[in-house]
Enzyme design. Structure first.
Site, short mmCIF file in Angstrom:
data_model
loop_
_atom_site.label_atom_id
_atom_site.label_comp_id
_atom_site.label_asym_id
_atom_site.label_seq_id
_atom_site.Cartn_x
_atom_site.Cartn_y
_atom_site.Cartn_z
N GLY A 25 38.67 28.58 53.70
CA GLY A 25 38.57 29.89 54.69
C GLY A 25 37.21 30.00 54.97
O GLY A 25 36.07 29.51 54.20
N ASN A 26 36.94 30.81 56.00
CA ASN A 26 35.51 31.16 56.08
C ASN A 26 35.59 32.62 57.12
O ASN A 26 36.50 32.84 57.75
CB ASN A 26 34.60 30.34 56.97
CG ASN A 26 35.61 29.41 57.71
OD1 ASN A 26 35.82 29.72 58.93
ND2 ASN A 26 35.77 27.93 57.31
N SER A 42 28.56 27.24 53.36
CA SER A 42 29.71 26.22 53.13
C SER A 42 30.07 26.02 51.92
O SER A 42 29.08 26.27 50.99
CB SER A 42 29.25 24.88 54.00
OG SER A 42 30.30 23.73 53.74
N GLU A 73 33.40 24.96 59.86
CA GLU A 73 34.07 25.56 60.96
C GLU A 73 33.21 26.32 61.67
O GLU A 73 33.66 27.02 62.57
CB GLU A 73 35.42 26.20 60.46
CG GLU A 73 36.16 25.62 59.64
CD GLU A 73 36.76 24.17 60.27
OE1 GLU A 73 36.30 23.94 61.41
OE2 GLU A 73 37.82 23.46 59.58
N HIS A 92 39.09 33.05 58.90
CA HIS A 92 39.82 31.89 58.86
C HIS A 92 40.53 31.92 57.42
O HIS A 92 39.47 31.77 56.57
CB HIS A 92 38.97 30.81 59.22
CG HIS A 92 39.79 29.62 59.02
ND1 HIS A 92 41.07 29.06 58.94
CD2 HIS A 92 39.29 28.41 58.22
CE1 HIS A 92 41.38 27.99 58.64
NE2 HIS A 92 40.34 27.34 58.10
N HIS A 94 43.85 30.80 54.68
CA HIS A 94 44.72 29.72 54.34
C HIS A 94 46.20 30.17 53.50
O HIS A 94 46.19 29.97 52.63
CB HIS A 94 44.12 28.64 53.37
CG HIS A 94 43.21 27.60 54.08
ND1 HIS A 94 42.94 26.52 53.53
CD2 HIS A 94 42.39 27.92 55.27
CE1 HIS A 94 41.96 25.86 54.29
NE2 HIS A 94 41.63 26.79 55.41
N HIS A 157 47.04 23.39 58.29
CA HIS A 157 45.83 23.82 57.92
C HIS A 157 45.63 25.34 57.67
O HIS A 157 45.29 25.52 56.36
CB HIS A 157 44.53 23.43 59.03
CG HIS A 157 43.04 23.73 58.57
ND1 HIS A 157 42.14 23.05 59.02
CD2 HIS A 157 42.76 24.77 57.76
CE1 HIS A 157 40.97 23.34 58.47
NE2 HIS A 157 41.11 24.56 58.00
#
Ligand SMILES: [Zn+2]
Length: 216
Positions: A25-26, A42, A73, A92, A94, A157
């Site tokens: 995730g980010n 990252s 991403e 983002h 998961h 994803h």
């Protein structure tokens, strides 16, 4: 607004709320006043990220501040900020139940009032599988987020959840995952979610976006 602090604190929060695990995730936030995007670095665990690790870029991807590599991403975050002027924060995730639908390439319809008030439309799943961190994945995500849609699923994803600020992006992430869990439970007990008429969805969306809250 201290955007670096916001990114650090939001990183701890997405793990605490179960939206992702480890380094997956980010998160980003966009300061529209000076055109800066603040991104998580990252491959760093969220509890180890400090304000110096936050990477600051312009919308074209030029690094303005920070020594870390930004999330793989980054292209997806920049693509969404360029395509959607209303979006100022992106998470983002998961998460378990959204992932169940992302892995089947299924969209998640709006069948509760809170989904109608926060998600801005049926949550679309990207049409094609794409590898993480690719320009193709970024393109698919932008296509799955037409005007007013605040979330989408990335095939096999995870999910992308957005808002006009970080607080809204967290609400989007929460409501999306709750909705996915409700749909899973309805379907796994042999049921079917009854939809809400579009005019009622439109009314709730407008109310939540423009009129809900103190002093509006
Ligand atoms: Zn991911």
């Amino acid at each position: 607004m201290d955007y670096k602090k916001l990114i650090v604190e939001s990183g701890k929060e997405i793990v605490k709320r179960g939206f992702t695990v480890e380094t997956w995730g980010n998160i980003s936030a966009f300061d529209a006043e000076d055109g800066k995007v603040y991104l998580t670095p990252s491959a760093m665990k969220y509890d180890s990220i400090s304000e110096e690790d936050v990477v600051v870029l312009d919308l074209e991807g030029n690094v303005l501040e920070g020594n870390r590599k930004p999330t793989i991403e980054t292209g997806m975050h920049l693509g969404l900020y360029k395509a959607r002027k209303d979006i100022r924060a992106i998470i983002h995730t998961h998460p378990m139940y959204s992932m169940i639908y992302a892995c089947q390439g299924k969209n998640i319809p709006q069948f509760t009032d809170e989904a109608a008030q926060r998600l801005g439309g049926e949550v679309l799943c990207t049409a094609q599988y794409q590898l993480p961190g690719t320009a193709e994945l970024a393109e698919e995500v932008v296509k799955a987020m037409p005007a007013e849609h605040m979330a989408c699923l990335i095939r096999n994803h995870g999910a992308v959840c957005t808002g006009r600020d970080m607080n809204e992006a967290f609400k989007t992430a929460t409501i999306l995952e709750v909705t996915a869990q409700q749909l899973y439970m309805i379907e796994s007990t042999g049921g079917r979610a009854i939809g809400i008429a579009q005019e009622n969805i439109d009314y709730m969306w407008d109310f939540a976006r423009n009129k809900y809250g103190q002093g509006k």
